[in-house]
Design an enzyme around this catalytic site. Structure first.
Site, mmCIF file in Angstrom:
data_model
loop_
_atom_site.group_PDB
_atom_site.id
_atom_site.type_symbol
_atom_site.label_atom_id
_atom_site.label_comp_id
_atom_site.label_asym_id
_atom_site.label_seq_id
_atom_site.Cartn_x
_atom_site.Cartn_y
_atom_site.Cartn_z
ATOM 1 C CG ASN A 231 -6.916 -0.960 3.515
ATOM 2 O OD1 ASN A 231 -5.689 -1.044 3.410
ATOM 3 N ND2 ASN A 231 -7.657 -2.008 3.839
ATOM 4 C CE LYS A 232 -5.293 -3.629 -2.505
ATOM 5 N NZ LYS A 232 -4.828 -3.022 -3.787
ATOM 6 N NE ARG B 127 -0.094 -6.770 -0.812
ATOM 7 C CZ ARG B 127 -0.089 -6.975 0.519
ATOM 8 N NH1 ARG B 127 0.762 -7.815 1.097
ATOM 9 N NH2 ARG B 127 -0.948 -6.340 1.300
ATOM 10 N N GLY B 128 1.976 -3.759 0.390
ATOM 11 C CA GLY B 128 1.632 -3.420 1.773
ATOM 12 C C GLY B 128 2.405 -2.148 2.081
ATOM 13 C CB ALA B 129 1.274 1.131 3.383
ATOM 14 C CD GLN C 16 -3.964 -7.671 -2.871
ATOM 15 O OE1 GLN C 16 -5.084 -8.068 -3.187
ATOM 16 N NE2 GLN C 16 -3.454 -6.587 -3.413
ATOM 17 C CG ASP D 221 -2.556 1.178 1.131
ATOM 18 O OD1 ASP D 221 -3.502 0.428 1.436
ATOM 19 O OD2 ASP D 221 -1.450 0.759 0.740
HETATM 20 O O1 MRU Z 1 -2.122 -3.116 -3.244
HETATM 21 P P1 MRU Z 1 -1.542 -3.588 -1.943
HETATM 22 O O2 MRU Z 1 -1.583 -5.069 -1.792
HETATM 23 O O3 MRU Z 1 -0.183 -2.992 -1.686
HETATM 24 O O4 MRU Z 1 -2.544 -2.987 -0.854
HETATM 25 C C1 MRU Z 1 -2.241 -3.232 0.489
HETATM 26 C C2 MRU Z 1 -3.283 -2.791 1.441
HETATM 27 O O5 MRU Z 1 -4.285 -2.217 1.070
HETATM 28 C C3 MRU Z 1 -2.971 -3.005 2.897
HETATM 29 O O6 MRU Z 1 -4.156 -3.153 3.631
HETATM 30 C C4 MRU Z 1 -2.204 -1.801 3.464
HETATM 31 O O7 MRU Z 1 -1.123 -1.455 2.649
HETATM 32 C C5 MRU Z 1 -1.739 -2.040 4.858
HETATM 33 S S1 MRU Z 1 -0.416 -3.213 4.975
HETATM 34 C C6 MRU Z 1 0.058 -3.218 6.618
#
Ligand code: MRU
Length: 354
Positions: free
Chosen positions: A254-255, A53-55, A203, A244
């Site tokens: 974002n989240k 996970r994480g973009a 997270q 994201d």
């Molecule tokens: O649902 P997730 O855990 O994939 O969401 C991740 C986020 O919102 C992060 O802040 C984003 O992807 C940036 S990671 C460098």
């Protein structure tokens, strides 16, 4: 000695055994397990279930995935191999909708494929591998550069609030929003970091607090509804978050919960920075209205993490995984090519030209 956290590689390619190696982020902080995936269904599932996970990490996993999926093909001609590639690409693209890095990485892989026209299947596969490795290697440099620009905005001893996890394990290395914290740690900045737990998938608690604690950073975990009080008490001098998808006007997905933090930061006059690799900036989205927000299952709210359900059975739920922070709440968008300030419609496109 290098920081024990920034050396962790959450996404790796084991080409010899045709495996994608992923740190299973759903098991952290209790277990450190590396998955070894060979089937595309498992790669899809790992993305959907947030094992990766994480973009940026999703983009890297998809690039390796589409390479490994294509590598399995027995097609002998360029055209037949392209058909197999497209099937894997479209399949992986259906795993999660919001982080544009998934589509960015898959499209980049397609562009590379097409640029190899006339080559043998073996040559095309080798090119795909090279491109996926490049995406990973470039991300490392990008994160470092974002970290340096972000650090230039911070002073030693500052209190920094972050939401979700935009750290090492969400990228190739260093993270985005956590990159200045790791770089600052190496240089004795002594930041005091507050990590929002980030309901419902935690997270912040499971990943950010785990990363920063292991790295020796002064980190304090708070529930999401406590960010207002820590701001009011003067404990926060800057908010740093990842993203994201950033629209052309600066609206940022974002989240879930990020936009609330931004509204609070505005109220308390605290700068709110978005750390954004250009692979997360989507100029095809004019505003946040164009960003597809992922909806996730009820049990993430009602029962996951609890021994017994913590909500009445069959209660209606609404579980958007992301929200959009309005550009008017964002002090600056920190990219690998510099810091974009309002009006973002002018400053963001310029970042691509550097
Ligand atoms: O649902 P997730 O855990 O994939 O969401 C991740 C986020 O919102 C992060 O802040 C984003 O992807 C940036 S990671 C460098």
């Amino acid at each position: 000695m290098e920081n024990p956290v920034t050396v962790i590689q959450s996404v790796k390619l084991d080409d010899e055994n045709s495996k994608l190696i992923l740190l299973d982020q759903t098991l952290l902080p209790n277990e450190t397990v590396f998955l070894e995936l060979t089937e595309m269904e498992d790669v899809w599932d790992a993305i959907y279930q947030l094992k990766v996970r994480g973009a940026p990490a999703i983009g890297i996993a998809a690039a390796y995935g589409v390479y490994l999926g294509t590598k399995k093909s027995n097609a002998e001609t360029f055209e037949a191999l392209f058909e197999d590639f497209k099937k894997v690409k479209d399949y992986l693209a259906s795993s999660r909708p919001t982080a544009v890095n998934l589509f960015w990485a898959l499209n980049r892989m397609e562009d590379r494929f097409k640029s190899e026209e006339g080559k043998s299947a073996a040559e095309v596969k080798a090119a795909l591998k090279e491109e996926a490795e490049l995406i990973r290697a470039e991300d490392e440099k990008i994160c470092e550069s974002i970290g340096e620009y972000a650090l230039s905005l911070l002073e030693p001893g500052m209190g920094i609030l972050t939401h979700c996890n935009a750290g090492t394990i969400a990228t190739a290395k260093y993270g985005t929003a956590l990159a200045p914290i790791y770089l600052g740690q190496e240089r004795g900045y002594d930041f005091k970091v507050y990590a929002d737990e980030t309901r419902p998938l935690l997270q912040g608690a499971r990943l950010t607090a785990w990363e920063l604690q292991q790295a020796g950073v002064d980190v304090t975990l708070i529930c999401d509804n406590m960010s207002s009080i820590v701001m009011k008490e003067g404990k926060i001098q800057a908010v740093l978050v990842g993203c994201d998808r950033v629209a052309e006007n600066g609206d940022t997905a974002n989240k879930i919960g990020t936009s609330g933090v931004a509204i609070l930061a505005k109220h308390y006059n605290i700068p709110f920075y978005v750390c954004a690799p250009l692979s997360t900036v989507d100029l095809d989205c004019k505003t946040g209205e164009d960003i597809h927000i992922e909806l996730r299952p009820s049990e993430e709210i009602t029962s996951k993490w609890y021994e017994k359900p913590m909500a009445p059975q069959d209660v209606k739920t609404y579980n958007p995984a992301f929200d959009v922070t309005d550009h008017s709440l964002i002090t600056g968008i920190i990219t690998e090519n510099g810091i974009a300030y309002a009006p973002f419609t002018e400053s963001l496109p310029k970042m691509f030209k550097k």
